[in-house]
Design an enzyme around this catalytic site. Sequence first.
Site, PDB file in Angstrom:
ATOM      1  N   ASP A 309       2.496-142.223  -0.513  1.00  0.00           N
ATOM      2  CA  ASP A 309       2.056-141.058   0.231  1.00  0.00           C
ATOM      3  C   ASP A 309       2.951-140.890   1.440  1.00  0.00           C
ATOM      4  OD1 ASP A 309      -0.036-139.857  -1.096  1.00  0.00           O
ATOM      5  OD2 ASP A 309      -1.403-141.480  -0.538  1.00  0.00           O
ATOM      6  N   ALA A 381      -9.307-119.410  13.638  1.00  0.00           N
ATOM      7  CA  ALA A 381      -8.862-119.141  12.267  1.00  0.00           C
ATOM      8  C   ALA A 381      -8.516-117.669  12.116  1.00  0.00           C
ATOM      9  CB  ALA A 381      -9.960-119.532  11.283  1.00  0.00           C
ATOM     10  N   SER A 386      -2.970-120.032  19.517  1.00  0.00           N
ATOM     11  CA  SER A 386      -3.675-120.576  20.668  1.00  0.00           C
ATOM     12  C   SER A 386      -2.810-120.265  21.881  1.00  0.00           C
ATOM     13  CB  SER A 386      -3.886-122.082  20.512  1.00  0.00           C
ATOM     14  OG  SER A 386      -2.645-122.741  20.487  1.00  0.00           O
ATOM     15  N   LYS A 401       1.077-119.304  21.296  1.00  0.00           N
ATOM     16  CA  LYS A 401       1.942-119.994  20.320  1.00  0.00           C
ATOM     17  C   LYS A 401       1.211-120.008  18.984  1.00  0.00           C
ATOM     18  CE  LYS A 401       0.913-125.026  20.850  1.00  0.00           C
ATOM     19  NZ  LYS A 401      -0.471-125.125  21.000  1.00  0.00           N
ATOM     20  N   ASP A 528      -8.368-139.491  -6.092  1.00  0.00           N
ATOM     21  CA  ASP A 528      -7.249-140.362  -6.445  1.00  0.00           C
ATOM     22  C   ASP A 528      -7.625-141.327  -7.563  1.00  0.00           C
ATOM     23  OD1 ASP A 528      -5.292-139.472  -4.747  1.00  0.00           O
ATOM     24  OD2 ASP A 528      -5.889-140.783  -3.095  1.00  0.00           O
TER      25      ASP A 528
END
Lengths: 695, 563
Positions: A309, A381, A386, A401, A528
């Site tokens: 990973d 969202a 922000s 930004k 997984d």
Amino acid sequence: MKENKQNPLLDSKLVIPALKQSFVKLHPKVQIKNPVMFVTLIGAILTSIYVLFNIGPGSKIFELQIALWLWFTVLFANFAEAIAEGRGKAQAESLKKTRTQTMARLVTDNKESKISAADLKKGNIVICEAGDTIPGDGEVIEGIASVDESAITGESAPVIRESGGDRSAVTGGTKVISDLIKIRITAEQGKSFLDRMISLVEGAKRQKTPNEIALSIVLSGLTIIFVLAVISLKPFADYAATAANQDLSSIVTVPVLIALLVCLIPTTIGGLLSAIGISGMDRLIRRNVLATSGRAVEAAGDIDVLLLDKTGTITLGNRMATAFLPVTGITETKLAEASQLASLADETAEGRSIVVLAKEKFAFRAESLQPKEVRFIPFSANTRMSGIDFQSVSGEKNIRKGASDSIKQHIQSIGGIIPKDLDDIVDNVAKKGGTPLVVAEDKEILGVIQLKDIVKGGIKERFAELRKMGIRTVMITGDNPLTAAAIAAEAGVDDFMAQATPETKLNRIREEQSIGHLVAMTGDGTNDAPALAQADVGVAMNTGTQAAREAGNMVDLDSNPTKLIEIVEIGKQLLMTRGSLTTFSIANDVAKYFAILPALFSSLYITQGDGTGPLGVLNIMQLHSSQSAILSAIIFNALIIVALIPLALKGVNYRAKGSSQILRRNLLIYGLGGIIVPFIGIKFIDLLISTIGLI
Amino acid sequence: MKVNDYIQFVVFVSSLIAITPPLGSFMAKVFGGEKTWLHKPLSWLESLTYKAAGVNPNEEMTWKKYAMFFALFHFVGIIVLMLFQMTQVWLPLNPQNLPNISWHSALNTAVSFVTNTNWQGYSGEITMSYLTQMAALSVQNFLSAACGIAVAIALIRGIARRSVGTIGNFWVDTTRGTIYILLPLSVIYSLFLVSQGVIQNFTPFADIVTLEGHKQTIPLGPAASQISIKMLGTNGGGFFNANAAHPFENPTPLSNFVQMLSIFAIASALTYTFGIMTKARRHGWILFTSMLTLFIIMTSISLYSEYTYNPILSQNAIMEGKEIRFGVFNSILFSSITTSASCGAINTMHSSLSPLSGGVAMLNMMLGEIIFGGVGAGLYGMLLFVLLTVFIAGLMVGRTPEYLGKKIEAPEMMMVILAIIAPCASILIGTAISVTTPLALSSLTHKGPHGFSEVLYAFTSAAANNGSAFAGLNANSIYYNLMLAIVMLIGRFIIILPILAIAGSLSQKKYAPPSSGTFETDTALFAILLIGVIMIVGALTFLPSLSLGPIIEHLMMIKGQTF
């Protein structure tokens, strides 16, 4: 490799029980599992009978010494196994203690007591209240409660569990969120990973791994060959003696032939084989990894594809700001200042890294701002931005930004202009594997903050080592292919899988396996589980869900994905140790022949005036006498087991190199060394015992 | 040794290297089912054989089926051969009216020829009719050789195939081996031998008067056709008792050279075939190199010993028992070749070799006929040791052992061990029983270590399916005929059946592609390792017995002692 606790190899706490065990293990039922040592045991018994009942013409004092050393050979081998077992168990036990255990509130006769979940028996009744973890699989017999089963199912909404009906089953490891229930434990404890692991380091219960079985077959085969060679030697010797009109019957005795046999059969590896296997397990436990089978450890040595990973293994957990890239006409300082202001209230790791970068580069401090004049705009969202609104000397300023698209949309909506070079900068950052954050002040776009994954230090070198060992690394990430490719290149992995899902992971494993690769991976989520089960070595994180832990064949208690590399190394080291000691054991035979054959036959066809007969020339070590030669060989054979116990426990020196370099090195040490060492050892013992007059 | 001898040796080795690739790639084509230039003139014979035998050439067999037909074919072969021998007096082509052969000798000979051993407890010219020699023995020379090649090819397929489970078709492999390889080669070879003066006729024995005025009967017969295949097929059973020392079998230095070369030809080429069919050409050459290196080591020891001063006879190289026409060097080279390969043809009396040379001849066989070895047998015998080496040394690189991409696990190792133990056990047990049995000891010509060597050699030769004799041992007795027949059968079947089982098991396995972590089998280091394992396992098993035979005899000789 960092180890957990470095027990001294021979701790007195371990040695004394191991000594006791050496005798307990003399039981034929234990010995029969190891054909090489079983033959030695029979030899020891037979020789003892020859001595005790005064059978045959040989010197009894001499034969008594042979018998003693044969017994020692068996005992030393037992000791090796016992000490490995002791170390493994001690390690597992200490692990058991130090792990934070789930405590269970056991109800017996209406009295409540606290015990460790591991000690629960089937049929025990326990109480769980809000906040408790359910200690084991069971059935609700009283009460109703909401239970968080996300650890197993991944579903975050709590479920209701109540007595009676089909909602009464609860699973160990899940958490009660409200109310109180009584549970009857239905699953026998002791099937936990740790318990399974402990059984893997217990010689008696241990199942041999596939390669160990194959090696045992080879060792048994060699034993049979040498049994035949030694048994047939008796008639050959009789024939020779008759032909030479000599009597060799007091030299070629049964105890001497047994001594020859035990010297020739591979007792060194035979005696240490199970210690090697057990200590391999022990080395895993030392690194806080639990395996469900020895087979998995062996498979780890064969792994040639690692699925890793990205996050946590290859890169540090979070992205960090690495550069401020202003558009034309804006200075970097201005951009940095605005970025810092916009991120002051951003408590995410990314936000903090922006503040830190600005501070490091330009020594900005945002302390001059008055809290009253400031309004922070949190990320939503809806706007996907922000920022901060504040009163400055020149009036109110709004800094924002966010992702390139959202900021562009925002600026256009308030009538600003998009700088021409913005898209180029954004694309460039993305291409290099970074994430661009666009910063705007009022209607003006200032530039881009480059956020990047930080590749762990030293990981590139690690991958290069793995490549030398023939192991390919594949990085798994949810990132888009562009970003993934850039990080893959930076980290030096051989391949990557972008936008990976559990399904694509599983398919990738199957694909690799179908062309003959052996795959190892780590995982923690329930999704997984199929991939963990499919992989040849599946290491589940201890923080992972129960399903993941059940599906894999190892659990890493530290939940450190980099551990996978160490696991592969432990597997390789285990196999190397086995191979090296086998080679050493077989190579030893050359010297032993040169000790014992002349001892048996140097007087054959002896002529008057000569010190020895024709075969005396084989006595190249110039050993003192026939008896001292035989005794020296058998003593060397016994002591070499003891001498090699530390090596069996620690494993041979491991270096990440290509197979041919490793082979050349091990061959030189254990092959050539195996031929030379016994010549020196036997000569030395011969000098010693002939000087002190044992013979 | 003279300069001439060194040159000859170099020429021999170079010729061997030169013929290996062309013959090897031709065989790879034949067994791969490709068309060769020989298919035009001969393919009718192949299809006719299938039709006549009712064989479906497209059928693929599992190892069990392959092994079953292999065993059946041998069993029928033994019966047919026994019948020929036990009824020859009533059959044609027996101008000397040679009598029928005793059951035990017939059994021994039948087993011997069917197992490619060609141990001969009898003298060919005064025992076997022309018909028995041609229709029974020569035919088996072809078939036993073809079977050996077939087994090697089956093992190669097992290694090369992936996740299949079948290893070819026994009938097709033996038919193709006979028709496209053995038959054409021996026809040309026979013609060459006739050109050198080897006889090929059906006339009765000739009675002549020698220069000294004595009457002498000169045995004749169809020798050339049998000799070509006895060499090519590493059979070794001579037409005449003197074998290749007989001028009618081996008339010229050139025929001697070609015969030596032809013994190694197919076995050597098979290493190349192996390389092509498994796509591991370098590894194929490593096998070849290992065999060649062992051959050079063994031959050097033998030559060294032969040219060592013998204090008893105050001489260096002794001519007694050697091939006088070709000299000591060619005698020793021939003895080393014939015992390395499981041929067993001889041009010199092995009993007359210097003690250590005799020991080397035995050791060549004891190692399992893997120094080029018998046709097919040499390759699969060598592969047993390769598997053993891969298993032990493969672990040292930190992976479970694998060979050419196939994992080597317990079932394979079980079979490898069985196949390595079986011949060792038969040699040691057979010799041990014989040296303690007065009946068996009564057949010895010599006493002491040399007598021991006679017995040890006989069992070694039988177990290794070699067939050469040490001479001196009167082996045509019920005891030796039966004991050696059993040992020959063990030496054939308890190697080949495990080999086929290994082939079957490997053919089912997945292929794992190599990486830099894989144990390399195509390096000089591997060759050294392989030779080391062969010497340690082989030599350690037989060091005690060899030291009571040839080694002590040699040491006594140096001291000027005799027995």
